[in-house]
Motif scaffolding. Structure first.
Motif, short mmCIF file in Angstrom:
data_model
loop_
_atom_site.label_atom_id
_atom_site.label_comp_id
_atom_site.label_asym_id
_atom_site.label_seq_id
_atom_site.Cartn_x
_atom_site.Cartn_y
_atom_site.Cartn_z
N ASP A 30 0.83 -1.20 0.00
CA ASP A 30 0.00 0.00 0.00
C ASP A 30 0.87 1.26 0.00
OD1 ASP A 30 -3.12 0.61 0.60
OD2 ASP A 30 -1.85 2.18 1.42
N SER A 46 0.45 4.06 1.31
CA SER A 46 0.52 4.78 2.58
C SER A 46 1.82 4.48 3.33
CB SER A 46 -0.69 4.44 3.45
OG SER A 46 -0.72 3.04 3.72
N GLU A 63 -4.50 8.19 10.55
CA GLU A 63 -4.61 7.21 9.47
C GLU A 63 -5.59 7.64 8.39
OE1 GLU A 63 -5.41 3.33 10.98
OE2 GLU A 63 -3.53 3.21 12.11
N ASP A 111 -4.56 8.06 4.49
CA ASP A 111 -5.25 7.29 3.45
C ASP A 111 -5.88 8.19 2.40
OD1 ASP A 111 -4.49 5.01 4.73
OD2 ASP A 111 -6.45 4.55 5.60
N THR A 116 -2.46 10.33 0.52
CA THR A 116 -1.25 9.70 0.01
C THR A 116 -1.12 9.88 -1.50
OG1 THR A 116 -1.03 8.06 1.78
CG2 THR A 116 -0.13 7.47 -0.36
N THR A 122 -1.46 1.25 5.75
CA THR A 122 -2.89 1.22 6.06
C THR A 122 -3.64 0.99 4.75
OG1 THR A 122 -2.80 3.66 6.12
CG2 THR A 122 -2.79 2.51 8.22
N ARG A 123 -4.59 1.83 4.38
CA ARG A 123 -5.38 1.58 3.16
C ARG A 123 -5.59 2.90 2.44
NH1 ARG A 123 -6.94 -3.29 0.45
NH2 ARG A 123 -8.04 -4.28 2.16
N ALA A 124 -4.59 3.32 1.69
CA ALA A 124 -4.68 4.58 0.96
C ALA A 124 -5.62 4.45 -0.23
CB ALA A 124 -3.30 5.02 0.48
N ASP A 125 -6.28 5.56 -0.57
CA ASP A 125 -7.08 5.58 -1.79
C ASP A 125 -6.20 5.20 -2.97
OD1 ASP A 125 -9.07 6.49 -0.17
OD2 ASP A 125 -9.19 8.49 -1.04
N THR A 139 -11.32 2.90 -2.23
CA THR A 139 -11.27 3.76 -1.05
C THR A 139 -11.97 3.04 0.09
OG1 THR A 139 -11.76 5.98 -0.17
CG2 THR A 139 -13.39 5.00 -1.64
N ASP A 184 -13.00 3.66 4.52
CA ASP A 184 -12.94 4.54 5.68
C ASP A 184 -13.64 3.89 6.85
OD1 ASP A 184 -12.11 7.11 6.78
OD2 ASP A 184 -14.23 7.53 6.97
#
Length: 465
Positions: free
Chosen positions: A39, A41, A64, A68, A71, A164-167, A399, A401
């Motif tokens: 990822d 991020s 975070e 996310d 980034t 983490t979980r970036a767009d 994405t 959240d």
């Protein structure tokens, strides 16, 4: 904090805004290891020791959700070139354990020297330390060469950075993807101590209907989010459906499936809706319905290979499952999306063929909706505080959240996508440890993410989101 990874710079090309990195997992616990950081991020956090550390505050790095969301303005692309010791098999773990039990088994600590400046013994120890651990080499492209100007070939260090979980948007995604972090409206429909039931937009997207756990029905005008109807029936109803093509909303008695109540959303008056609006979910025209619908409808059967679609007549008396929470149709009615466990089955509602199977990263699906064009899924998972938008074409998360409270469990999340594709509504309810409702609200999320860098972020010379 405990170091999680070690990083070594293998190559760097500032004009191309590209750096090649070797990332090695250094933290293991009970046979498990940190995930490979695919990822973007991770790399935003990794580069904070250079110019980015002056452009982005510590508070932003620690947030975070901020990382996310932003980034993509700094890290344009991440590609894993090659992986080592993946999967982490018993044999891989055995070799690592033997190395760690040796005199020099630990991963080296930084000594201020670049890799090519190390003495031969230390360099060999570094190579061996990398070779026995889980790791991978990556090509990383940043949006501006300044973000990597502090790096040089041979640099290496240990880090507490984590993914983490970036767009992660492809070209053309932004305008069709909901902005999960910036609702255009937050509706406290029933107060904080009443659970939401179901949500449904009218076919023209002008109205949003909401049911409550005690039989309440509320309808909002989506132009200004004013209430245009509020009524109650004294019983909870699992059915909420609009009459196809009309501003008429219906609910049905849970104990008497034939008993239907209908209301004109424009006038707020009770009306006769004609034929019963049966089933739990319908396609846009009502040609297909799931649940208890008779006639030219579909039902769902459980099977060892996943659900299949058949006519109600075919399954009469054969134990058909009369309700799936995770069912959705695209607007042209060519595909039906059915959630079962941690998978979403893409099906042809005409003949029941399974066209594709989309994995939800091992998380059982709680709520499922699809964009009108059938390009994106909105998924919430059981016991997971995330709302996820996943591309249908390549199954990837676009994405994601966190919603609700991380401290207490979500009782449930209900979502609905407006037929015009402009909004996604999410009704969520949280409980405390005693099972008491601690919050209930509906978040109306606009479709469309920014396509240009927000003006409050640091200026870059060449942005390629």
């Amino acid at each position: 904090m405990t170091d999680l990874y070690a990083v070594r710079v293998l190559a760097i090309d500032p004009p191309a805004r590209r750096v090649q990195l070797r990332v090695t997992v250094v933290y293991y616990d009970s046979g498990e290891h940190q995930p490979l950081p695919d990822d973007a991020s991770f790399y935003l956090r990794l580069f904070q020791g250079g110019p980015l550390g002056k452009a982005i505050t510590r508070e932003q790095y620690a947030d975070e959700a901020w990382v996310d969301a932003n980034t993509r303005w700094y890290v344009a692309d991440v590609e894993r070139i090659v992986a080592r010791n993946v999967p982490f098999t018993g044999e891989v773990e055995r070799r690592l354990s033997e190395w760690l039990e040796g005199i020099d088994g630990g991963f080296p600590w930084e000594d201020g020297k670049k890799f090519h400046e190390m003495d031969p013994g230390s360099a060999a120890h570094m190579r061996r330390s990398e070779s026995v651990r889980v790791g991978a080499d990556y090509d990383v492209v940043v949006t501006d060469s300044r973000w990597i100007e502090h790096l040089a070939v041979g640099d290496w260090w240990r880090t507490t950075s984590y993914p983490t979980r970036a767009d992660r948007l492809l070209a053309g995604d932004a305008g069709a993807v909901p902005d999960l972090r910036n609702p255009v409206a937050v509706l406290k429909t029933f107060g904080r101590d009443v659970k939401h039931g179901r949500l449904a937009f009218s076919d023209d997207s002008r109205f949003l209907a909401v049911t409550g756990e005690h039989g309440e029905l509320v309808v909002y005008d989506t132009a200004d989010w004013r209430e245009c109807l509020r009524t109650g029936h004294g019983f909870p109803s699992p059915w909420l459906m609009w009459v196809p093509g009309e501003p008429v909303v219906t609910v049905r008695d849970q104990e008497e499936p034939g008993r239907q109540f209908a209301y004109d959303a424009v006038s707020g008056a009770p009306v006769e809706a004609g034929s019963p609006q049966t089933g739990h979910v319908r396609s846009l025209t009502g040609r297909y319905r799931t649940g208890d619908a008779p006639g030219p409808a579909v039902a769902l059967l459980s099977g060892t290979d996943g659900p299949r679609v058949v006519s109600v007549g075919e399954v009469a008396g054969k134990g058909a499952v009369d309700s799936y929470e995770g069912v959705a149709f695209c607007a042209d009615e060519s595909r039906m999306f059915v959630a079962r466990g941690a998978r979403v089955y893409v099906m042809d509602p005409v003949d029941g063929r399974t066209l594709d199977v989309i994995a939800n990263d091992g998380v059982p699906v709680q709520s499922l909706r699809v964009s009108p064009g059938g390009d994106y899924l909105a998924i919430t998972g059981k016991r997971v505080h995330d709302l996820t938008i996943r591309r249908v074409s390549d199954h990837q998360v676009v994405t994601q959240d966190s919603i609700g409270s991380r401290r207490y469990p979500l009782w449930g999340v209900t979502t609905t996508w407006s037929p015009d594709g402009r909004r996604l509504a999410a009704g969520l309810t949280t409980l405390n440890r005693d099972g008491e409702v601690t919050g209930a609200e509906i978040r109306v999320l606009p479709v469309g993410l920014p396509t240009t860098r927000p003006t409050h972020l640091p200026v870059t010379r060449s942005v390629t989101p």
